[in-house]
Structures are given as structure tokens and as C-alpha cells.
Enzyme design. Structure first.
Site, PDB file in Angstrom:
ATOM      1  CD  GLU A  37      -2.949  -0.898   0.053  1.00 60.37           C
ATOM      2  OE1 GLU A  37      -3.279   0.245  -0.316  1.00 60.37           O
ATOM      3  OE2 GLU A  37      -3.390  -1.934  -0.467  1.00 60.37           O
ATOM      4  CD  GLU A  78      -4.124   4.906   3.827  1.00 62.84           C
ATOM      5  OE1 GLU A  78      -4.346   4.101   2.892  1.00 62.84           O
ATOM      6  OE2 GLU A  78      -4.542   6.067   3.829  1.00 62.84           O
ATOM      7  CD  GLU A  85      -8.614   1.805  -0.848  1.00 60.92           C
ATOM      8  OE1 GLU A  85      -7.519   1.206  -0.947  1.00 60.92           O
ATOM      9  OE2 GLU A  85      -8.713   3.038  -0.981  1.00 60.92           O
TER      10      GLU A  85
END
Length: 93
Positions: A37, A78, A85
């Protein structure tokens, strides 16, 4: 209860062994987030920069605590965003 004994059998480790396993899983998760990520890597590096600035700037203790808490909250958000996601990517085309 019968359900409790079945649940305990399925769960596996207990006590300190469970904490050690959970810590290992958490470390693996942080490594995967850092590796895959880009946004998580950016937040990590920005937080390290923030911590460096905090060391050299004459802030009072309450300002330092607010900055540190905000930086950890940005990491947590995050990671939550990454999880959402990933789950959406997994379930949709």
C-alpha cells in the site's frame, strides 16, 4: 454451555500464547500494508518526518501529545481504509 466448549476448542491458543500469536499476525499485517500500500508508506514516512520535527521544535507537552495522537490516528484510518478497499475489491468485479 456446550457452545462455549466448542468455541473454545475451535479458537485454539489461550493466554500468553494467544497474545504472542496475535502480535505475530499484527506484525505480518503491518509488513503487508507497507509492502503493498503506497498510501500507508506515505503516511509512515510523513509521521517519521513529523516525529523528527517534534524533537527539534520547542512544543509543550500537550501539543506534542496532540500531534502524536493525530499521527497514530492517521495510520489507523489508513489501515481501516485499506481493509475496506480490499474487501470491496474481493467482493466486486
Amino acid at each position: 454451555f456446550v457452545a462455549d466448549s466448542f468455541a473454545n476448542e475451535v479458537k485454539g491458543k489461550k493466554g500468553l500464547a494467544r497474545i504472542v500469536k496475535a502480535t505475530g499476525y499484527s506484525i505480518d499485517g503491518f509488513k503487508a500494508a507497507y509492502k503493498f500500500e503506497a498510501a500507508f508508506r506515505q503516511v509512515i514516512w510523513l509521521n517519521l518526518l513529523l516525529f523528527t520535527v517534534i524533537i527539534f521544535m520547542p512544543f509543550n507537552v500537550s501539543a506534542i501529545m496532540v500531534l502524536v495522537i493525530a499521527s497514530f490516528l492517521s495510520l489507523i484510518v489508513e489501515l481501516i481504509n485499506t481493509g475496506i478497499e480490499a474487501s470491496v475489491d474481493h467482493t466486486s468485479t
